[in-house]
Design an enzyme around this catalytic site. Structure first.
Site, PDB file in Angstrom:
ATOM      1  CG  ASP A 240      68.126  32.569   5.790  1.00 30.79           C
ATOM      2  OD1 ASP A 240      67.699  33.115   5.608  1.00 30.79           O
ATOM      3  OD2 ASP A 240      67.394  31.349   6.407  1.00 30.79           O
TER       4      ASP A 240
ATOM      5  CG  HIS B  24      67.018  36.231   9.150  1.00 24.98           C
ATOM      6  ND1 HIS B  24      65.946  35.985   8.709  1.00 24.98           N
ATOM      7  CD2 HIS B  24      67.424  34.279   8.775  1.00 24.98           C
ATOM      8  CE1 HIS B  24      65.394  35.422   8.383  1.00 24.98           C
ATOM      9  NE2 HIS B  24      65.802  34.729   7.459  1.00 24.98           N
TER      10      HIS B  24
ATOM     11  CG  ASP C  71      68.636  28.675   3.515  1.00 29.27           C
ATOM     12  OD1 ASP C  71      67.676  29.752   3.655  1.00 29.27           O
ATOM     13  OD2 ASP C  71      67.030  27.652   3.831  1.00 29.27           O
TER      14      ASP C  71
ATOM     15  CB  THR D 227      66.342  23.874   2.473  1.00 29.37           C
ATOM     16  OG1 THR D 227      66.382  24.586   3.237  1.00 29.37           O
ATOM     17  CG2 THR D 227      66.864  23.212   2.215  1.00 29.37           C
TER      18      THR D 227
ATOM     19  CB  SER E 201      63.425  27.796   3.895  1.00 31.02           C
ATOM     20  OG  SER E 201      64.421  29.350   4.042  1.00 31.02           O
TER      21      SER E 201
ATOM     22  CD  GLU F 241      69.435  24.231   4.605  1.00 28.92           C
ATOM     23  OE1 GLU F 241      69.261  23.778   5.237  1.00 28.92           O
ATOM     24  OE2 GLU F 241      68.599  25.613   3.986  1.00 28.92           O
TER      25      GLU F 241
HETATM   26 ZN    ZN Z   1      65.785  32.494   6.730  1.00 27.63          ZN
END
Ligand code: ZN
Length: 386
Positions: free
Chosen positions: A274, A278, A57, A154, A101, A269
Site C-alpha cells: 500500500d 501511495h 494492503d 490492519t 485500511s 499483512e
Molecule cells: Zn493506504
C-alpha cells in the site's frame, strides 16, 4: 455554435493533458525468469483446524500482475497466483465508496461495514467481536504479523477497539489483554516508555504477562517462547539487516501457533505494498510484493502439508489506480501508470487454498469474507456487537 464547440473541445483536451501531466509514468523491468508453476490442487472439504488470512494492503490486480512480470516473468507465476480458487471482493466502507485500511480490515475482522478510520467498532462506535478474539475464547492460538507498526490499522482491527486509527498508543495497550500469542512487526515506539506520551512502560507490562520481547532478527530465530512480542523497528519496518523478512516472521509464527491442538488463526499483512502505491513507486512495489509472496510460499507449504488449514489471501483495497499500459524496449520493460496517490474503489482479487476454499468464489462483499471465516472456524454468526 461551431466556434463554441471548438472552444469546448479545446478546453476538454487541455484539461485531459493537464490531468495526465500530474500523473506519474514509470517503467518496470520484465524478468526473463519465466518460472512456470502449476496451480495447487483443490483440497478435500474436511473440517478446518487453522485459518491463515493474508492481506496485501493496497494489492489490486495490477500490483500482482506487475509484480509477477518483474519477479517471475510473463510466463511465470507468483506463489499467490498458484492458489486454485479465485474470487473478487468489493471494498466500500459504510461512509465512503473508497475505503481506508481500518474500515477494510474491520470488514474482515468483524464481518461488518464501518466508517473509514474505525478500528474494531461499528458505525455507532460500538465494539464488535473479532475473529481473533472469538478464536482465543474457543482455545485456539492466534497471531498477527505485519510489515507496518503492529498497531497500524490492519492488524489493529483484529485485536483492539478504538474509534480512530491514529490512536496507536491505545491500540498497543488494548493488545495487552488480547491473549494473542504472537505479535510480529514494527512499532516499538507505541510500546516504549520513552516514546509514549503517557510514559507507560508497555514492554515491561507485556513481559509481566509472560511475553518474550524480541527486538531483532537473531533473537527471533532462537526464540521458542509461547508468547512473543516482536517489534523490529521504531514504526514500520525499514528493511535493515536486523529486521526479519515477512517469510521469517511467518515461519516463526507458524512454528509457535501450530503447537496448539485446537488450531490457530493467523493474520499476515503485506502492509507496505500500500505504501508503495501511495508513493507511486514501482521499485518499492516490486520489493514489497516479492517479500509478501515469499511469505505466501511459506504459508502454502505449511497448508499443503497440514491439510486442515484454509488460506485466504486478499486485499483491503487497491492503492494508486495502477495500470500497466504499454510495452517498451522490445518487451524488456513495461510502462506503469498511476492515476492517484490514494486508494481507489476498484474491487480486489481474492485467492484461496485448502478445505472449503471454494466458499470464497465469485463476487463477494468484504464483510462476507469475515462472516464466512467465522462460520468455517465454528465461531458463531457474525457480526457480534459487544
Ligand atoms: Zn493506504
Amino acid at each position: 455554435m461551431k466556434k463554441f464547440l471548438a472552444f469546448l473541445l479545446i478546453t476538454i483536451s487541455f484539461t485531459a493533458t493537464q490531468e495526465s501531466a500530474d500523473h506519474k509514468i514509470e517503467t518496470i523491468d520484465v524478468s526473463e525468469e519465466n518460472a512456470t508453476k502449476d496451480l495447487l490442487p483443490l483440497v478435500e472439504d474436511k473440517q478446518i483446524k487453522n485459518v491463515i488470512l493474508m492481506i496485501g494492503d493496497g494489492t489490486g490486480l495490477a500490483q500482482i500482475a506487475s509484480g509477477q512480470l518483474a519477479v517471475a516473468g510473463p510466463d511465470g507465476l507468483l506463489h499467490m497466483q498458484t492458489m486454485p480458487v479465485t474470487g473478487i471482493v468489493k471494498t466500500h466502507s459504510s461512509d465512503n465508496l473508497i475505503t481506508d485500511s481500518a474500515a477494510g480490515a474491520t470488514a474482515y475482522s468483524c464481518g461488518l461495514k464501518t466508517y473509514n478510520g474505525a478500528i474494531g467498532v461499528d458505525p455507532n462506535q460500538i465494539p464488535c467481536k473479532t475473529i481473533l478474539e472469538l478464536a482465543e475464547e474457543k482455545g485456539l492460538s492466534t497471531g498477527l504479523v505485519s510489515t507496518s507498526s503492529i498497531t497500524h490499522a490492519t492488524p489493529a482491527s483484529f485485536a483492539s477497539h478504538v474509534v480512530q486509527r491514529s490512536m496507536q498508543e491505545d491500540i498497543a495497550a488494548d493488545f495487552l489483554d488480547s491473549g494473542v500469542e504472537v505479535f510480529l512487526g514494527g512499532g516499538v515506539k507505541w510500546f516504549h516508555k520513552d516514546m509514549r506520551s503517557d510514559s507507560l512502560d508497555l514492554l515491561h507490562e507485556f513481559q509481566n504477562k509472560g511475553y518474550e520481547i524480541i527486538l531483532d532478527k537473531d533473537r527471533l530465530s532462537t526464540s521458542s517462547s509461547n508468547n512473543m512480542l516482536g517489534l523490529f523497528s521504531e514504526d514500520g519496518l525499514e528493511r535493515t539487516e536486523n529486521e526479519p523478512s515477512s517469510k521469517e516472521m511467518v515461519s516463526k509464527a507458524l512454528e509457535n501457533l501450530n503447537t496448539n491442538d485446537n488450531g490457530f488463526f493467523l493474520m499476515v499483512e503485506g502492509s507496505q505494498i500500500d505504501w508503495a502505491g501511495h508513493d507511486n513507486n514501482v521499485e518499492y512495489l516490486k520489493r514489497e510484493v516479492q517479500d509478501f509472496d515469499e511469505a505466501v510460499q511459506e504459508v502454502l507449504e505449511f497448508a499443503r502439508e497440514d491439510g486442515e488449514t484454509l488460506v485466504v489471501l486478499t486485499a483491503d483495497h487497491e492503492t494508486g489506480g495502477m495500470t500497466m499500459q504499454r510495452q517498451v524496449a522490445e518487451g524488456d520493460s513495461l510502462e506503469v501508470f498511476w492515476t492517484t496517490d490514494y486508494h481507489t474503489g476498484i474491487p480486489v482479487p481474492l485467492m484461496a487454498y485448502g478445505p472449503k476454499a471454494t466458499e470464497f468464489m465469485g463476487w463477494r462483499d468484504n464483510t462476507y469474507v469475515g462472516i464466512k471465516i467465522a462460520e468455517l472456524l465454528g465461531l458463531g454468526e457474525f457480526p457480534i456487537l459487544e
